[in-house]
Design a protein around this motif. Structure first.
Motif, PDB file in Angstrom:
ATOM      1  N   MET A   1       0.851  -1.176   0.000  1.00  0.00           N
ATOM      2  CA  MET A   1       0.000   0.000   0.000  1.00  0.00           C
ATOM      3  C   MET A   1       0.890   1.231   0.000  1.00  0.00           C
ATOM      4  SD  MET A   1      -3.008   0.940   2.711  1.00  0.00           S
ATOM      5  CE  MET A   1      -4.238  -0.161   2.054  1.00  0.00           C
ATOM      6  N   SER A   2       0.601   2.187  -0.857  1.00  0.00           N
ATOM      7  CA  SER A   2       1.432   3.375  -0.944  1.00  0.00           C
ATOM      8  C   SER A   2       1.210   4.258   0.272  1.00  0.00           C
ATOM      9  CB  SER A   2       1.092   4.153  -2.217  1.00  0.00           C
ATOM     10  OG  SER A   2      -0.163   4.770  -2.094  1.00  0.00           O
ATOM     11  N   SER A   3       2.186   5.159   0.491  1.00  0.00           N
ATOM     12  CA  SER A   3       2.052   6.045   1.647  1.00  0.00           C
ATOM     13  C   SER A   3       0.849   6.966   1.497  1.00  0.00           C
ATOM     14  CB  SER A   3       3.333   6.861   1.834  1.00  0.00           C
ATOM     15  OG  SER A   3       3.595   7.618   0.676  1.00  0.00           O
ATOM     16  N   GLN A   4       0.449   7.268   0.235  1.00  0.00           N
ATOM     17  CA  GLN A   4      -0.737   8.088   0.033  1.00  0.00           C
ATOM     18  C   GLN A   4      -1.987   7.357   0.511  1.00  0.00           C
ATOM     19  OE1 GLN A   4      -0.304   8.785  -4.204  1.00  0.00           O
ATOM     20  NE2 GLN A   4      -0.066  10.974  -3.786  1.00  0.00           N
ATOM     21  N   ALA A   5      -2.019   6.032   0.300  1.00  0.00           N
ATOM     22  CA  ALA A   5      -3.193   5.263   0.678  1.00  0.00           C
ATOM     23  C   ALA A   5      -3.242   4.991   2.174  1.00  0.00           C
ATOM     24  CB  ALA A   5      -3.229   3.950  -0.098  1.00  0.00           C
ATOM     25  N   LEU A   6      -2.130   5.233   2.881  1.00  0.00           N
ATOM     26  CA  LEU A   6      -2.116   5.055   4.327  1.00  0.00           C
ATOM     27  C   LEU A   6      -2.827   6.263   4.933  1.00  0.00           C
ATOM     28  CD1 LEU A   6      -1.179   3.228   6.601  1.00  0.00           C
ATOM     29  CD2 LEU A   6       0.928   4.533   6.692  1.00  0.00           C
ATOM     30  N   ASP A   7      -4.117   6.123   5.119  1.00  0.00           N
ATOM     31  CA  ASP A   7      -4.942   7.237   5.544  1.00  0.00           C
ATOM     32  C   ASP A   7      -4.752   7.544   7.027  1.00  0.00           C
ATOM     33  OD1 ASP A   7      -7.104   5.691   7.138  1.00  0.00           O
ATOM     34  OD2 ASP A   7      -6.931   4.621   5.238  1.00  0.00           O
ATOM     35  N   LYS A   8      -5.333   8.660   7.442  1.00  0.00           N
ATOM     36  CA  LYS A   8      -5.198   9.088   8.837  1.00  0.00           C
ATOM     37  C   LYS A   8      -5.782   8.073   9.802  1.00  0.00           C
ATOM     38  CE  LYS A   8      -4.823  14.043   8.232  1.00  0.00           C
ATOM     39  NZ  LYS A   8      -5.269  15.353   8.662  1.00  0.00           N
ATOM     40  N   ALA A   9      -6.873   7.420   9.411  1.00  0.00           N
ATOM     41  CA  ALA A   9      -7.496   6.433  10.303  1.00  0.00           C
ATOM     42  C   ALA A   9      -6.534   5.278  10.570  1.00  0.00           C
ATOM     43  CB  ALA A   9      -8.798   5.907   9.696  1.00  0.00           C
ATOM     44  N   THR A  10      -5.834   4.816   9.526  1.00  0.00           N
ATOM     45  CA  THR A  10      -4.873   3.727   9.706  1.00  0.00           C
ATOM     46  C   THR A  10      -3.678   4.199  10.517  1.00  0.00           C
ATOM     47  OG1 THR A  10      -5.582   2.760   7.605  1.00  0.00           O
ATOM     48  CG2 THR A  10      -3.482   1.989   8.499  1.00  0.00           C
ATOM     49  N   GLN A  11      -3.201   5.408  10.251  1.00  0.00           N
ATOM     50  CA  GLN A  11      -2.090   5.956  11.029  1.00  0.00           C
ATOM     51  C   GLN A  11      -2.461   6.043  12.509  1.00  0.00           C
ATOM     52  OE1 GLN A  11      -1.157   9.719   9.213  1.00  0.00           O
ATOM     53  NE2 GLN A  11      -0.389   8.787   7.343  1.00  0.00           N
ATOM     54  N   THR A  12      -3.664   6.504  12.793  1.00  0.00           N
ATOM     55  CA  THR A  12      -4.139   6.604  14.177  1.00  0.00           C
ATOM     56  C   THR A  12      -4.261   5.219  14.799  1.00  0.00           C
ATOM     57  OG1 THR A  12      -5.335   8.638  13.672  1.00  0.00           O
ATOM     58  CG2 THR A  12      -6.029   7.434  15.634  1.00  0.00           C
ATOM     59  N   GLN A  13      -4.779   4.269  14.032  1.00  0.00           N
ATOM     60  CA  GLN A  13      -4.923   2.901  14.529  1.00  0.00           C
ATOM     61  C   GLN A  13      -3.562   2.321  14.905  1.00  0.00           C
ATOM     62  OE1 GLN A  13      -6.766   0.198  11.723  1.00  0.00           O
ATOM     63  NE2 GLN A  13      -7.355  -1.219  13.337  1.00  0.00           N
ATOM     64  N   ILE A  14      -2.560   2.514  14.065  1.00  0.00           N
ATOM     65  CA  ILE A  14      -1.216   2.010  14.349  1.00  0.00           C
ATOM     66  C   ILE A  14      -0.647   2.687  15.597  1.00  0.00           C
ATOM     67  CG2 ILE A  14       1.168   1.947  13.491  1.00  0.00           C
ATOM     68  CD1 ILE A  14      -0.113   1.586  10.649  1.00  0.00           C
ATOM     69  N   ALA A  15      -0.816   4.000  15.690  1.00  0.00           N
ATOM     70  CA  ALA A  15      -0.324   4.722  16.873  1.00  0.00           C
ATOM     71  C   ALA A  15      -0.996   4.206  18.138  1.00  0.00           C
ATOM     72  CB  ALA A  15      -0.564   6.226  16.709  1.00  0.00           C
ATOM     73  N   ASN A  16      -2.293   3.934  18.076  1.00  0.00           N
ATOM     74  CA  ASN A  16      -3.019   3.411  19.236  1.00  0.00           C
ATOM     75  C   ASN A  16      -2.551   2.009  19.613  1.00  0.00           C
ATOM     76  OD1 ASN A  16      -4.519   5.748  19.551  1.00  0.00           O
ATOM     77  ND2 ASN A  16      -6.246   4.987  18.354  1.00  0.00           N
ATOM     78  N   ILE A  17      -2.258   1.174  18.619  1.00  0.00           N
ATOM     79  CA  ILE A  17      -1.734  -0.172  18.884  1.00  0.00           C
ATOM     80  C   ILE A  17      -0.407  -0.059  19.622  1.00  0.00           C
ATOM     81  CG2 ILE A  17      -0.708  -2.224  17.799  1.00  0.00           C
ATOM     82  CD1 ILE A  17      -2.833  -1.865  15.529  1.00  0.00           C
ATOM     83  N   GLU A  18       0.469   0.798  19.118  1.00  0.00           N
ATOM     84  CA  GLU A  18       1.785   0.959  19.732  1.00  0.00           C
ATOM     85  C   GLU A  18       1.670   1.499  21.150  1.00  0.00           C
ATOM     86  OE1 GLU A  18       3.895   3.334  16.816  1.00  0.00           O
ATOM     87  OE2 GLU A  18       4.424   1.543  15.649  1.00  0.00           O
ATOM     88  N   LYS A  19       0.778   2.455  21.352  1.00  0.00           N
ATOM     89  CA  LYS A  19       0.596   3.048  22.684  1.00  0.00           C
ATOM     90  C   LYS A  19       0.027   2.028  23.669  1.00  0.00           C
ATOM     91  CE  LYS A  19      -1.670   6.918  25.019  1.00  0.00           C
ATOM     92  NZ  LYS A  19      -2.560   8.061  24.863  1.00  0.00           N
ATOM     93  N   SER A  20      -0.983   1.269  23.243  1.00  0.00           N
ATOM     94  CA  SER A  20      -1.656   0.347  24.169  1.00  0.00           C
ATOM     95  C   SER A  20      -0.849  -0.917  24.451  1.00  0.00           C
ATOM     96  CB  SER A  20      -3.050  -0.026  23.650  1.00  0.00           C
ATOM     97  OG  SER A  20      -2.944  -0.784  22.469  1.00  0.00           O
ATOM     98  N   THR A  21       0.021  -1.322  23.511  1.00  0.00           N
ATOM     99  CA  THR A  21       0.764  -2.569  23.715  1.00  0.00           C
ATOM    100  C   THR A  21       2.203  -2.351  24.168  1.00  0.00           C
ATOM    101  OG1 THR A  21       1.563  -2.707  21.414  1.00  0.00           O
ATOM    102  CG2 THR A  21      -0.585  -3.728  21.929  1.00  0.00           C
ATOM    103  N   GLY A  22       2.730  -1.152  23.950  1.00  0.00           N
ATOM    104  CA  GLY A  22       4.124  -0.892  24.297  1.00  0.00           C
ATOM    105  C   GLY A  22       5.106  -1.464  23.285  1.00  0.00           C
TER     106      GLY A  22
END
Length: 189
Positions: A1-22
């Motif tokens: 998936m291109s960086s353009q297709a990496l939408d804000k919702a997916t970016q937020t989801q990844i950030a939340n995964i990293e925050k909640s799991t460490g």
């Protein structure tokens, strides 16, 4: 998936995964790629059962892990990517729908096909299809439930479905939509 297709919702989801799991996305990708499992669905179930992930979060991690893993043969993610070529603005809507569906239960299986994603439990209960550049159609298999409101008769649109719901905007993704999907989910159990 291109960086353009990496939408804000997916970016937020990844950030939340990293925050909640460490753990970083890369660390989770390494965990996924170190297993002996090869099928997308098996890897998603591994993360759900062994690490307590929701379906949507597990699916995102597996998606990125499979993309990065040399020699990966499972092309289910490329099927979804191909479905949304030229329809990239629908990807955030698709992600919201999937995130809502994951709340139904941990037995929902996503099975991407060439033109749609099949949603199964013991049997297929729904499908998600980007039908136009501006619309996603959700097909439901609901026996003995008359079409009403947003759920119209599927007619000849797809013979596997009895009902069809058209999604054109974020406002269409609401409790009413998930109520219809939940009915189909329950009938498939």
């Amino acid at each position: 998936m291109s960086s353009q297709a990496l939408d804000k919702a997916t970016q937020t989801q990844i950030a939340n995964i990293e925050k909640s799991t460490g753990k970083t996305l890369q660390q989770w990708m390494d965990i996924v790629n170190s297993t002996t499992l090869s099928k997308h669905g098996d890897l998603v179930n591994f993360l759900k059962t062994s690490h307590g992930f929701t379906h949507g979060n597990a699916n995102v991690i597996v998606h990125f892990a499979r993309q990065s893993h040399a020699g990966a043969t499972d092309d289910t993610n490329s099927l979804v990517t191909e479905q949304y070529k030229g329809k990239e603005k629908l990807i955030p809507l698709y992600n919201q729908i999937i995130n809502g569906i994951q709340q139904l239960g941990n037995d929902v299986e996503l099975a991407p096909k060439k033109t749609y994603v099949s949603l199964r439990r013991k049997k297929q209960f729904a499908l998600i299809q980007p039908s136009t550049k501006d619309r996603i159609d959700i097909g439901l298999s609901l026996k003995k439930v008359p079409p009403a409101g947003i759920a119209t008769a599927a007619g000849s649109w797809n013979s596997m479905c009895t009902h069809r719901i058209k999604i054109e905007a974020e406002t269409d993704i609401n409790p009413g939509l998930f109520s219809w999907i939940q009915q189909a989910y329950e009938q498939a159990g």
